[in-house]
Design a protein around this motif. Sequence first.
Motif, PDB file in Angstrom:
ATOM      1  N   GLU A 111      -1.463   0.672   0.685  1.00 28.41           N
ATOM      2  CA  GLU A 111      -0.015   0.870   0.775  1.00 28.41           C
ATOM      3  C   GLU A 111       0.829   1.695   0.024  1.00 28.41           C
ATOM      4  O   GLU A 111       1.756   2.304   0.367  1.00 28.41           O
ATOM      5  CB  GLU A 111       0.752  -0.530   0.917  1.00 28.41           C
ATOM      6  CG  GLU A 111      -0.085  -1.276   2.069  1.00 28.41           C
ATOM      7  CD  GLU A 111       0.486  -2.753   2.208  1.00 28.41           C
ATOM      8  OE1 GLU A 111       0.695  -3.214   3.211  1.00 28.41           O
ATOM      9  OE2 GLU A 111       0.271  -3.339   0.953  1.00 28.41           O
ATOM     10  N   LEU A 112       0.408   1.407  -1.400  1.00 24.78           N
ATOM     11  CA  LEU A 112       1.193   2.337  -2.373  1.00 24.78           C
ATOM     12  C   LEU A 112       0.886   4.192  -2.162  1.00 24.78           C
ATOM     13  O   LEU A 112       1.815   4.869  -2.252  1.00 24.78           O
ATOM     14  CB  LEU A 112       0.568   2.266  -3.623  1.00 24.78           C
ATOM     15  CG  LEU A 112       1.197   0.793  -4.183  1.00 24.78           C
ATOM     16  CD1 LEU A 112       0.508   0.358  -5.610  1.00 24.78           C
ATOM     17  CD2 LEU A 112       2.658   0.813  -4.362  1.00 24.78           C
ATOM     18  N   ALA A 113      -0.167   4.339  -1.565  1.00 28.58           N
ATOM     19  CA  ALA A 113      -0.710   5.451  -1.254  1.00 28.58           C
ATOM     20  C   ALA A 113       0.245   6.176  -0.235  1.00 28.58           C
ATOM     21  O   ALA A 113       0.809   7.271  -0.075  1.00 28.58           O
ATOM     22  CB  ALA A 113      -2.042   5.829  -1.212  1.00 28.58           C
ATOM     23  N   GLN A 114       0.247   5.234   0.858  1.00 31.57           N
ATOM     24  CA  GLN A 114       1.075   5.624   2.149  1.00 31.57           C
ATOM     25  C   GLN A 114       2.533   5.889   1.492  1.00 31.57           C
ATOM     26  O   GLN A 114       3.474   6.686   2.058  1.00 31.57           O
ATOM     27  CB  GLN A 114       0.964   4.596   3.086  1.00 31.57           C
ATOM     28  CG  GLN A 114      -0.347   4.429   3.645  1.00 31.57           C
ATOM     29  CD  GLN A 114      -0.433   3.262   4.572  1.00 31.57           C
ATOM     30  OE1 GLN A 114       0.443   2.422   4.924  1.00 31.57           O
ATOM     31  NE2 GLN A 114      -1.599   2.997   5.356  1.00 31.57           N
ATOM     32  N   LEU A 115       2.996   4.880   0.705  1.00 37.13           N
ATOM     33  CA  LEU A 115       4.408   5.080   0.296  1.00 37.13           C
ATOM     34  C   LEU A 115       4.488   6.345  -0.467  1.00 37.13           C
ATOM     35  O   LEU A 115       5.715   7.316  -0.390  1.00 37.13           O
ATOM     36  CB  LEU A 115       4.821   3.888  -0.803  1.00 37.13           C
ATOM     37  CG  LEU A 115       5.017   2.589  -0.061  1.00 37.13           C
ATOM     38  CD1 LEU A 115       5.100   1.548  -1.020  1.00 37.13           C
ATOM     39  CD2 LEU A 115       6.362   2.780   0.837  1.00 37.13           C
ATOM     40  N   ARG A 116       3.848   6.698  -1.491  1.00 38.85           N
ATOM     41  CA  ARG A 116       3.802   8.201  -2.109  1.00 38.85           C
ATOM     42  C   ARG A 116       3.827   9.198  -1.063  1.00 38.85           C
ATOM     43  O   ARG A 116       4.522  10.216  -1.254  1.00 38.85           O
ATOM     44  CB  ARG A 116       2.471   8.177  -3.006  1.00 38.85           C
ATOM     45  CG  ARG A 116       2.789   7.224  -4.213  1.00 38.85           C
ATOM     46  CD  ARG A 116       1.616   7.601  -5.336  1.00 38.85           C
ATOM     47  NE  ARG A 116       1.551   6.622  -6.209  1.00 38.85           N
ATOM     48  CZ  ARG A 116       0.817   5.487  -6.309  1.00 38.85           C
ATOM     49  NH1 ARG A 116      -0.028   5.134  -5.489  1.00 38.85           N
ATOM     50  NH2 ARG A 116       0.753   4.697  -7.175  1.00 38.85           N
ATOM     51  N   GLU A 117       2.941   9.080  -0.072  1.00 42.22           N
ATOM     52  CA  GLU A 117       3.039  10.302   0.858  1.00 42.22           C
ATOM     53  C   GLU A 117       4.447  10.025   1.512  1.00 42.22           C
ATOM     54  O   GLU A 117       4.793  11.277   1.935  1.00 42.22           O
ATOM     55  CB  GLU A 117       1.886   9.695   1.954  1.00 42.22           C
ATOM     56  CG  GLU A 117       0.897  10.819   2.301  1.00 42.22           C
ATOM     57  CD  GLU A 117      -0.061  10.313   3.227  1.00 42.22           C
ATOM     58  OE1 GLU A 117       0.145  10.370   4.499  1.00 42.22           O
ATOM     59  OE2 GLU A 117      -1.222   9.989   2.862  1.00 42.22           O
ATOM     60  N   LEU A 118       4.824   9.062   2.032  1.00 42.35           N
ATOM     61  CA  LEU A 118       6.118   8.995   2.705  1.00 42.35           C
ATOM     62  C   LEU A 118       7.367   9.644   1.890  1.00 42.35           C
ATOM     63  O   LEU A 118       8.017  10.549   2.173  1.00 42.35           O
ATOM     64  CB  LEU A 118       6.677   7.638   3.040  1.00 42.35           C
ATOM     65  CG  LEU A 118       7.907   7.341   3.807  1.00 42.35           C
ATOM     66  CD1 LEU A 118       8.338   8.224   4.991  1.00 42.35           C
ATOM     67  CD2 LEU A 118       8.306   6.068   3.807  1.00 42.35           C
TER      68      LEU A 118
END
Length: 128
Positions: A111-118
């Motif tokens: 989820e943190l990786a997805q947040l960074r991408e966003l």
Amino acid sequence: MPPPPRPTDAELSILRVLWATGPATVRTVFEALQAERAVNYTTVLKLLQIMTDKGLVTRDESSRSHVYIPAQAEAETQGSLVRDLLDKAFAGSTSRLVMRALEERPASVDELAQLRELLARLERGNKA
């Protein structure tokens, strides 16, 4: 046409089943909910009737067993609920909402990786 009203917690449980399974009969929704917790068939039927009246679901009556379909996509309903929460509890501050959510329930590594991408996408969009 105005959007449907905010669903109650019980209505959201039914909507989650419909979003996961697609159009479904009362029996299908009942069985999915029954797998999570004790629930009465008649309660599910009554809630689906109320949800139809409220515009949260539509009902296909072309076959003997009526089939219920969410009136809005999951993302639309989630967006409406988040906007409402954002305005009511966080005075419109997206950062306060996100930080509070992460304090209450820390995100997984994925989820943190997805947040960074966003965040990276949003930053690129703001520079354009």
